[in-house]
Write a protein that holds these residues in place. Structure first.
Motif, PDB file in Angstrom:
ATOM      1  N   LYS A   1     -43.373  38.544  35.806  1.00 17.85           N
ATOM      2  CA  LYS A   1     -42.823  37.245  36.181  1.00 17.85           C
ATOM      3  C   LYS A   1     -43.237  36.171  35.188  1.00 17.85           C
ATOM      4  N   VAL A   2     -44.427  36.293  34.636  1.00 16.36           N
ATOM      5  CA  VAL A   2     -44.901  35.310  33.661  1.00 16.36           C
ATOM      6  C   VAL A   2     -44.030  35.376  32.410  1.00 16.36           C
ATOM      7  N   LEU A   3     -43.687  36.574  31.981  1.00 15.76           N
ATOM      8  CA  LEU A   3     -42.826  36.737  30.814  1.00 15.76           C
ATOM      9  C   LEU A   3     -41.444  36.126  31.062  1.00 15.76           C
ATOM     10  N   ALA A   4     -40.913  36.334  32.253  1.00 20.49           N
ATOM     11  CA  ALA A   4     -39.609  35.764  32.590  1.00 20.49           C
ATOM     12  C   ALA A   4     -39.674  34.237  32.570  1.00 20.49           C
ATOM     13  N   TRP A   5     -40.736  33.660  33.107  1.00 19.53           N
ATOM     14  CA  TRP A   5     -40.867  32.200  33.102  1.00 19.53           C
ATOM     15  C   TRP A   5     -41.063  31.670  31.684  1.00 19.53           C
ATOM     16  N   LEU A   6     -41.787  32.407  30.853  1.00 22.20           N
ATOM     17  CA  LEU A   6     -41.954  31.983  29.464  1.00 22.20           C
ATOM     18  C   LEU A   6     -40.621  31.996  28.715  1.00 22.20           C
ATOM     19  N   LEU A   7     -39.804  33.011  28.965  1.00 24.11           N
ATOM     20  CA  LEU A   7     -38.483  33.073  28.333  1.00 24.11           C
ATOM     21  C   LEU A   7     -37.594  31.933  28.820  1.00 24.11           C
ATOM     22  N   ARG A   8     -37.655  31.630  30.105  1.00 22.86           N
ATOM     23  CA  ARG A   8     -36.874  30.515  30.638  1.00 22.86           C
ATOM     24  C   ARG A   8     -37.326  29.194  30.034  1.00 22.86           C
ATOM     25  N   ALA A   9     -38.638  29.013  29.910  1.00 23.66           N
ATOM     26  CA  ALA A   9     -39.165  27.776  29.332  1.00 23.66           C
ATOM     27  C   ALA A   9     -38.753  27.651  27.868  1.00 23.66           C
ATOM     28  N   ALA A  10     -38.802  28.760  27.128  1.00 22.64           N
ATOM     29  CA  ALA A  10     -38.394  28.726  25.723  1.00 22.64           C
ATOM     30  C   ALA A  10     -36.913  28.402  25.598  1.00 22.64           C
ATOM     31  N   PHE A  11     -36.099  28.972  26.455  1.00 20.71           N
ATOM     32  CA  PHE A  11     -34.660  28.694  26.438  1.00 20.71           C
ATOM     33  C   PHE A  11     -34.401  27.226  26.761  1.00 20.71           C
ATOM     34  N   PHE A  12     -35.092  26.703  27.771  1.00 23.99           N
ATOM     35  CA  PHE A  12     -34.926  25.297  28.128  1.00 23.99           C
ATOM     36  C   PHE A  12     -35.334  24.391  26.975  1.00 23.99           C
ATOM     37  N   LEU A  13     -36.466  24.677  26.340  1.00 27.54           N
ATOM     38  CA  LEU A  13     -36.923  23.850  25.227  1.00 27.54           C
ATOM     39  C   LEU A  13     -35.953  23.911  24.050  1.00 27.54           C
ATOM     40  N   LEU A  14     -35.375  25.070  23.807  1.00 25.87           N
ATOM     41  CA  LEU A  14     -34.383  25.198  22.740  1.00 25.87           C
ATOM     42  C   LEU A  14     -33.153  24.343  23.026  1.00 25.87           C
ATOM     43  N   ILE A  15     -32.636  24.425  24.249  1.00 29.68           N
ATOM     44  CA  ILE A  15     -31.469  23.632  24.633  1.00 29.68           C
ATOM     45  C   ILE A  15     -31.806  22.140  24.597  1.00 29.68           C
ATOM     46  N   PHE A  16     -32.995  21.782  25.056  1.00 30.86           N
ATOM     47  CA  PHE A  16     -33.414  20.384  25.053  1.00 30.86           C
ATOM     48  C   PHE A  16     -33.521  19.846  23.633  1.00 30.86           C
ATOM     49  N   ALA A  17     -34.081  20.646  22.725  1.00 31.12           N
ATOM     50  CA  ALA A  17     -34.192  20.228  21.320  1.00 31.12           C
ATOM     51  C   ALA A  17     -32.808  20.066  20.690  1.00 31.12           C
ATOM     52  N   LEU A  18     -31.883  20.961  21.000  1.00 30.56           N
ATOM     53  CA  LEU A  18     -30.524  20.833  20.482  1.00 30.56           C
ATOM     54  C   LEU A  18     -29.855  19.564  21.016  1.00 30.56           C
ATOM     55  N   ALA A  19     -30.092  19.248  22.282  1.00 32.43           N
ATOM     56  CA  ALA A  19     -29.504  18.039  22.860  1.00 32.43           C
ATOM     57  C   ALA A  19     -30.082  16.794  22.199  1.00 32.43           C
ATOM     58  N   LEU A  20     -31.384  16.794  21.911  1.00 34.57           N
ATOM     59  CA  LEU A  20     -31.998  15.639  21.255  1.00 34.57           C
ATOM     60  C   LEU A  20     -31.502  15.464  19.821  1.00 34.57           C
ATOM     61  N   ASN A  21     -31.168  16.558  19.169  1.00 34.65           N
ATOM     62  CA  ASN A  21     -30.690  16.485  17.786  1.00 34.65           C
ATOM     63  C   ASN A  21     -29.209  16.131  17.692  1.00 34.65           C
ATOM     64  N   ASN A  22     -28.490  16.201  18.792  1.00 35.12           N
ATOM     65  CA  ASN A  22     -27.046  15.922  18.785  1.00 35.12           C
ATOM     66  C   ASN A  22     -26.735  14.691  19.629  1.00 35.12           C
ATOM     67  N   THR A  23     -27.291  13.560  19.219  1.00 34.61           N
ATOM     68  CA  THR A  23     -27.059  12.323  19.964  1.00 34.61           C
ATOM     69  C   THR A  23     -26.044  11.422  19.283  1.00 34.61           C
ATOM     70  N   ALA A  24     -25.365  11.905  18.269  1.00 37.82           N
ATOM     71  CA  ALA A  24     -24.370  11.095  17.568  1.00 37.82           C
ATOM     72  C   ALA A  24     -23.235  10.749  18.529  1.00 37.82           C
ATOM     73  N   PRO A  25     -22.753   9.521  18.473  1.00 35.02           N
ATOM     74  CA  PRO A  25     -21.663   9.142  19.388  1.00 35.02           C
ATOM     75  C   PRO A  25     -20.349   9.821  18.997  1.00 35.02           C
ATOM     76  N   VAL A  26     -19.643  10.271  20.002  1.00 34.73           N
ATOM     77  CA  VAL A  26     -18.319  10.867  19.801  1.00 34.73           C
ATOM     78  C   VAL A  26     -17.338  10.142  20.699  1.00 34.73           C
ATOM     79  N   VAL A  27     -16.092  10.161  20.301  1.00 32.95           N
ATOM     80  CA  VAL A  27     -15.031   9.520  21.078  1.00 32.95           C
ATOM     81  C   VAL A  27     -14.128  10.611  21.621  1.00 32.95           C
ATOM     82  N   VAL A  28     -13.927  10.598  22.929  1.00 36.00           N
ATOM     83  CA  VAL A  28     -13.015  11.534  23.583  1.00 36.00           C
ATOM     84  C   VAL A  28     -11.743  10.758  23.901  1.00 36.00           C
TER      85      VAL A  28
END
Length: 98
Positions: free
Chosen positions: A2-29
């Protein structure tokens, strides 16, 4: 394990969070009838993802209801609780032994 599963989830979340922080450029829809919406790329992607999930759930809901109704109907019928009757095997049912 279970610890390994939580570590993988945390790593995935941090990866997605870092990508979101790096993609803050404004876009027009650009919408219909000349409407526009401007926001950060990460927010636009999150909104589109949520709309896709909601649309998928809306499309699947009648199928889920139908399956649940059929399962409830099958479990409530008395024929479902008794095994089917099996007749005696005929001689023609068996393959020829050589």
């Amino acid at each position: 394990m279970k610890v390994l599963a939580w570590l993988l989830r945390a790593a995935f979340f941090l990866l997605i969070f870092a990508l979101a922080l790096n993609n803050t450029a404004p876009v027009v829809v650009h919408g219909l009838f000349g409407t526009q919406w401007q926001g950060p790329l990460a927010l636009v992607l999150l909104v589109v993802l949520l709309l896709g999930v909601l649309l998928g759930m809306a499309v699947m809901t009648p199928l889920w209801w139908r399956a649940r109704r059929q399962a409830r109907r099958d479990s409530a019928s008395p024929a479902a609780s008794t095994p089917p009757a099996t007749g005696a095997a005929h001689a023609t049912d068996w393959p020829d032994a050589v």
